[in-house]
Design a protein around this motif. Structure first.
Motif, PDB file in Angstrom:
ATOM      1  N   LYS A 246       0.507  18.097  52.556  1.00 45.57           N
ATOM      2  CA  LYS A 246      -0.761  18.239  53.254  1.00 45.57           C
ATOM      3  C   LYS A 246      -1.871  18.638  52.303  1.00 45.57           C
ATOM      4  CE  LYS A 246       1.150  19.134  57.815  1.00 45.57           C
ATOM      5  NZ  LYS A 246       1.102  19.968  59.032  1.00 45.57           N
ATOM      6  N   GLU A 247      -3.052  18.078  52.575  1.00 43.91           N
ATOM      7  CA  GLU A 247      -4.226  18.393  51.768  1.00 43.91           C
ATOM      8  C   GLU A 247      -4.565  19.877  51.908  1.00 43.91           C
ATOM      9  OE1 GLU A 247      -5.846  16.490  49.745  1.00 43.91           O
ATOM     10  OE2 GLU A 247      -5.151  14.468  50.256  1.00 43.91           O
ATOM     11  N   GLU A 248      -4.932  20.482  50.798  1.00 44.75           N
ATOM     12  CA  GLU A 248      -5.393  21.855  50.792  1.00 44.75           C
ATOM     13  C   GLU A 248      -6.679  21.930  49.986  1.00 44.75           C
ATOM     14  OE1 GLU A 248      -2.594  25.007  50.055  1.00 44.75           O
ATOM     15  OE2 GLU A 248      -0.886  23.702  50.514  1.00 44.75           O
ATOM     16  N   SER A 249      -7.425  22.991  50.184  1.00 45.48           N
ATOM     17  CA  SER A 249      -8.657  23.185  49.426  1.00 45.48           C
ATOM     18  C   SER A 249      -8.329  23.451  47.965  1.00 45.48           C
ATOM     19  CB  SER A 249      -9.448  24.363  49.999  1.00 45.48           C
ATOM     20  OG  SER A 249      -9.801  24.126  51.335  1.00 45.48           O
ATOM     21  N   PHE A 250      -9.239  23.024  47.098  1.00 42.10           N
ATOM     22  CA  PHE A 250      -9.145  23.300  45.670  1.00 42.10           C
ATOM     23  C   PHE A 250      -7.838  22.767  45.065  1.00 42.10           C
ATOM     24  CE2 PHE A 250     -11.856  26.683  47.444  1.00 42.10           C
ATOM     25  CZ  PHE A 250     -13.022  26.429  46.732  1.00 42.10           C
ATOM     26  N   VAL A 251      -7.641  21.458  45.219  1.00 41.46           N
ATOM     27  CA  VAL A 251      -6.505  20.770  44.593  1.00 41.46           C
ATOM     28  C   VAL A 251      -7.058  19.652  43.730  1.00 41.46           C
ATOM     29  CG1 VAL A 251      -4.430  19.380  44.994  1.00 41.46           C
ATOM     30  CG2 VAL A 251      -4.935  21.321  46.480  1.00 41.46           C
ATOM     31  N   ASP A 252      -6.570  19.537  42.490  1.00 42.82           N
ATOM     32  CA  ASP A 252      -7.089  18.496  41.606  1.00 42.82           C
ATOM     33  C   ASP A 252      -6.664  17.108  42.077  1.00 42.82           C
ATOM     34  OD1 ASP A 252      -4.488  19.139  41.033  1.00 42.82           O
ATOM     35  OD2 ASP A 252      -4.731  19.232  38.856  1.00 42.82           O
ATOM     36  N   ASN A 253      -5.364  16.866  42.127  1.00 44.21           N
ATOM     37  CA  ASN A 253      -4.823  15.604  42.639  1.00 44.21           C
ATOM     38  C   ASN A 253      -3.521  15.933  43.335  1.00 44.21           C
ATOM     39  OD1 ASN A 253      -3.773  13.107  43.189  1.00 44.21           O
ATOM     40  ND2 ASN A 253      -3.565  12.453  41.075  1.00 44.21           N
ATOM     41  N   ILE A 254      -3.511  15.765  44.624  1.00 45.78           N
ATOM     42  CA  ILE A 254      -2.346  16.185  45.409  1.00 45.78           C
ATOM     43  C   ILE A 254      -1.069  15.468  44.969  1.00 45.78           C
ATOM     44  CG2 ILE A 254      -2.624  14.493  47.271  1.00 45.78           C
ATOM     45  CD1 ILE A 254      -1.946  16.821  49.213  1.00 45.78           C
ATOM     46  N   GLN A 255      -1.210  14.266  44.384  1.00 50.76           N
ATOM     47  CA  GLN A 255      -0.023  13.533  43.949  1.00 50.76           C
ATOM     48  C   GLN A 255       0.669  14.194  42.760  1.00 50.76           C
ATOM     49  OE1 GLN A 255      -1.477   9.489  43.431  1.00 50.76           O
ATOM     50  NE2 GLN A 255      -0.672   8.934  45.427  1.00 50.76           N
ATOM     51  N   ASN A 256      -0.048  15.062  42.052  1.00 52.39           N
ATOM     52  CA  ASN A 256       0.602  15.810  40.972  1.00 52.39           C
ATOM     53  C   ASN A 256       1.687  16.739  41.500  1.00 52.39           C
ATOM     54  OD1 ASN A 256      -0.984  14.682  38.956  1.00 52.39           O
ATOM     55  ND2 ASN A 256      -2.520  16.307  39.031  1.00 52.39           N
ATOM     56  N   TYR A 257       1.651  17.025  42.802  1.00 54.78           N
ATOM     57  CA  TYR A 257       2.602  17.966  43.402  1.00 54.78           C
ATOM     58  C   TYR A 257       3.560  17.265  44.371  1.00 54.78           C
ATOM     59  CZ  TYR A 257      -1.091  20.856  41.519  1.00 54.78           C
ATOM     60  OH  TYR A 257      -2.016  21.430  40.685  1.00 54.78           O
ATOM     61  N   GLN A 258       3.454  15.972  44.460  1.00 56.95           N
ATOM     62  CA  GLN A 258       4.305  15.200  45.363  1.00 56.95           C
ATOM     63  C   GLN A 258       5.708  15.084  44.771  1.00 56.95           C
ATOM     64  OE1 GLN A 258       2.815  11.269  46.025  1.00 56.95           O
ATOM     65  NE2 GLN A 258       4.185  10.838  47.741  1.00 56.95           N
ATOM     66  N   SER A 259       6.701  15.520  45.530  1.00 59.80           N
ATOM     67  CA  SER A 259       8.075  15.530  45.018  1.00 59.80           C
ATOM     68  C   SER A 259       8.554  14.108  44.748  1.00 59.80           C
ATOM     69  CB  SER A 259       9.005  16.221  46.005  1.00 59.80           C
ATOM     70  OG  SER A 259       8.756  17.611  46.010  1.00 59.80           O
ATOM     71  N   ALA A 260       8.926  13.872  43.506  1.00 62.70           N
ATOM     72  CA  ALA A 260       9.321  12.530  43.081  1.00 62.70           C
ATOM     73  C   ALA A 260      10.321  12.640  41.941  1.00 62.70           C
ATOM     74  CB  ALA A 260       8.099  11.721  42.639  1.00 62.70           C
ATOM     75  N   LEU A 261      10.985  11.532  41.663  1.00 69.07           N
ATOM     76  CA  LEU A 261      11.969  11.473  40.588  1.00 69.07           C
ATOM     77  C   LEU A 261      11.643  10.304  39.673  1.00 69.07           C
ATOM     78  CD1 LEU A 261      14.600  12.946  39.710  1.00 69.07           C
ATOM     79  CD2 LEU A 261      15.865  11.127  40.880  1.00 69.07           C
ATOM     80  N   TYR A 262      11.574  10.595  38.377  1.00 72.96           N
ATOM     81  CA  TYR A 262      11.341   9.587  37.346  1.00 72.96           C
ATOM     82  C   TYR A 262      12.579   9.490  36.467  1.00 72.96           C
ATOM     83  CZ  TYR A 262       6.368  10.197  38.487  1.00 72.96           C
ATOM     84  OH  TYR A 262       5.158  10.266  39.125  1.00 72.96           O
TER      85      TYR A 262
END
Length: 663
Positions: A246-262
């Motif tokens: 969920k979007e929150e205030s004062f976030v640079d790019n929410i996708q930087n915190y999206q749980s993912a696997l590389y």
């Protein structure tokens, strides 16, 4: 990495292991799924992913070598109309290879399910709902739009992405902006490859890895069918009941915190061959990028600029002035075509002649001109906020390039593609973590992009109150550094009447007259200064014989932007910032001060923020002095509790009233 191998004397023992997963089968949508009215754990959800299963396997062809095949199956429940966008699904795929075939994406089994009179009705995707488009010379997109979507629908589909570039797998996202009930990803990696899995985000994944058997069937050079068996590492990653991102205030790019696997290829170990390491450090990445003809060769092109450099710098000796003249010349001459990237497209010579180019072409021209002017200048690779942070050293981690110049051992960062940037004032989306400066020799170094200098907003108001609660006053605002850049970027091209209409609304209905502005489009290193007079009838409240006023009027904050109990994302302020308010009130005749807010000074434990407010009165005047400082650009979520509490106290203090009493 295209790898053709010859199999002589290859025999690898393997064991068979079964890894248990969720029993979801495409096409088997239940009535219970269709009847569900809201998500059981998040009633605000507009949609939810019921399951998402992914799998990456390898295939081998004698001509093409190895191919990584990633198959993903998704089922989504639509709860509300706002969730209809989830019926549109896009998969980007790379087509900019020099040594590989283009990636391939194919959708299948796409359908929408609805409950009609107690029966399940299936609507299959037709050809009109599936299309592909070219984004740029490196990327294409494959998109589907599911048909007959309604509130309550369940949609599902499958897609396969095939790539000969096996240096990394496509990222698998466990978390989305809607809840995910179940997500599972399996990799089957032959033993002659070693990959490093890299997880981002805060969701705990269950991991089960076993050695299992694998096989390839292919035709050899004599067109004989060959069956190769080998051991492979079978890894299963899974999670359930994943909350929405969920979007929150004062976030640079929410996708930087999206749980993912590389997955990044570390090494190969083929039979009868030496082990080969594919993991690169940043110097290796820099060397590869610089060697590309659309990078290093373009930076070496400079003879076409020589005459203009001599002309614009004639009679100028000061290094600071020479730098300013070259930067302004390129910034004024060149026009950005809105394309990012760190490779040139048409080339610097053609871009210079046409006066238009992409980011790389414009900033390469700047770098070349600075070198001709006698400066030490280099390109700096950047990943913009929307592109995310580079997870590991690789070329695709970056999508932008700026210039670095050194004067008296001081580094200055420049971007001539935008019209209102200045020295060390870059576009806001470029202020993303760290950049990578690269030189021809393959040497690279980390460059801090997050600003350390303070940007300020300085408000001065002189306000005269009347007995009816009305007011008239004078307003002056100074903006410096990034605050000035922000204003120019948003409003420099806006019609003045439209801007003033917006400003009057932002200031809660004041009426503005005599507006002036200095340094709006010129003198970009100077502060922006706005001045005007104003009147208002709705910023003081009269109850009985008393007048109530918020100390900072229309600047008063009423809601705490930090509402979550717990936060996993860093708090991003962008840059250090100072806000100062000096407001002088003249009390109407017949009134005296009954009460004033008490003086306060407070700071967070680690000095990230400071707030003070001092309200004093003398004779018929009241003076309000308020200061708010944000001393860092980024705050760890570990300090979220103290930041949230600080904001709450600050807002409460702003809302304490000045009370005047009729005598």
């Amino acid at each position: 990495m295209k790898r053709i191998i010859t199999f002589f004397g290859l025999f690898i023992l393997f064991s068979s292991v079964k890894i248990k997963g969720q029993n979801f089968e495409i096409g088997k949508v239940s009535i219970a799924e269709l009847k569900e009215k809201q998500h059981p754990r998040d009633t605000s959800a507009v949609a939810a992913i019921l399951f998402k299963n992914g799998k990456t396997n390898f295939d081998y062809n004698r001509d093409r070598g190895f191919t990584a095949i990633t198959q993903v199956t998704i089922r989504i429940k639509i709860y509300k109309k706002e969730g209809y966008d989830w019926a549109n699904f896009t998969v980007p795929y790379y087509v900019g290879y020099e040594n590989y075939s283009d990636d391939i994406v194919e959708f299948s089994s796409a359908a929408t399910y609805n409950l009609v009179n107690g029966s399940i009705v299936k609507t299959k995707l037709n050809n009109e709902g599936s299309f592909k488009k070219n984004v740029n010379k490196y990327w294409n997109e494959a998109t589907i739009t599911l048909p007959n979507v309604k509130e309550g629908s369940v949609i599902e589909f499958k897609y396969v992405l095939k790539t000969e570039n096996i240096v990394k797998f496509p990222a698998f996202y466990f978390q989305e902006k809607i809840p995910v009930n179940s997500a599972e990803y399996t990799t089957n990696i032959p033993s002659f490859f070693t990959y490093k899995p890299i997880q981002i985000g805060y969701i705990d994944l269950k991991v089960d890895s076993k050695v299992a058997g694998g096989s390839f069937s292919f035709d050899n050079e004599y067109h004989q069918s060959v069956n190769l068996t080998f051991s492979q590492l079978k890894s299963n990653y899974s999670a359930e009941n994943i909350p929405a991102l969920k979007e929150e205030s004062f976030v640079d790019n929410i996708q930087n915190y999206q749980s993912a696997l590389y997955h990044e290829l570390e090494k190969t170990n083929f039979p009868e061959e030496k082990e080969k390491n594919y993991s690169k450090d940043w110097d290796g990445v820099a060397k590869t990028i610089y060697a590309d003809k659309d990078f290093g060769k373009e930076l070496e092109e400079s003879s076409y600029l020589l005459n203009d450099v001599k002309l614009i710098l004639k009679g100028i000796d000061s290094k600071e002035e020479r730098l300013a003249v070259v930067f302004k010349f390129v910034q004024d001459r060149m026009h950005w075509n809105n394309d990012n990237g760190y490779y040139t497209d048409k080339g610097v010579k053609q871009a210079y002649s046409a006066r238009i180019g992409n980011v790389a072409e414009i900033n390469f021209i700047l770098i070349s001109m600075l070198k001709l002017a006698g400066f030490e200048a280099s390109p700096v690779l950047v990943s913009t906020k929307e592109h995310g942070k580079p997870v590991f050293p690789n070329r695709t981690g970056f999508n932008y390039v700026i210039a670095s110049v050194v004067i008296d051992e001081k580094q200055i960062l420049l971007d001539a593609s935008h019209k209102y940037t200045t020295q060390n004032i870059l576009p806001l989306n470029v202020l993303n973590w760290k950049g990578r400066l690269i030189k021809q020799e393959g040497i690279s170094q980390e460059v801090e992009l997050v600003p350390t200098n303070t940007s300020s907003e300085n408000y001065t108001l002189m306000v005269k109150l009347d007995k009816a609660g009305g007011m008239e006053g004078k307003f002056r605002l100074y903006l410096t550094n990034y605050e000035a850049y922000n204003f120019r970027d948003k409003y420099a091209e806006m019609d003045t009447d439209n801007y003033l209409e917006k400003l009057e609304n932002d200031l809660n209905g004041v009426r503005i007259q005599g507006y002036t502005i200095d340094n709006k489009k010129t003198n970009l290193t100077e502060p922006i200064v706005q001045s005007f007079t104003f009147t208002s009838n709705n910023h003081a409240e009269i109850i009985g014989d008393k007048i109530y006023i918020n100390p900072i009027l229309f600047f008063t904050e009423s809601h705490n932007p930090f509402i979550q109990e717990k936060r996993e994302m860093s708090i991003y302020f962008g840059y250090p910032k100072l806000e100062k308010y000096s407001i002088s009130y003249e009390i109407p005749e017949g009134y005296v001060v009954e009460s004033l807010p008490k003086t306060i000074k407070m700071t967070t434990d680690s000095k990230e923020m400071f707030f003070s407010m001092n309200v004093v009165s003398q004779d018929n005047r009241i003076q309000v002095m308020l200061t708010k400082e944000i001393n860092v650009a980024l705050v760890s979520p570990d300090f979220y509790g103290s930041i949230k509490e600080f904001y709450q106290k600050m807002i409460e203090k702003q809302n304490e009233k000045i009370v005047l009493k009729r005598i």
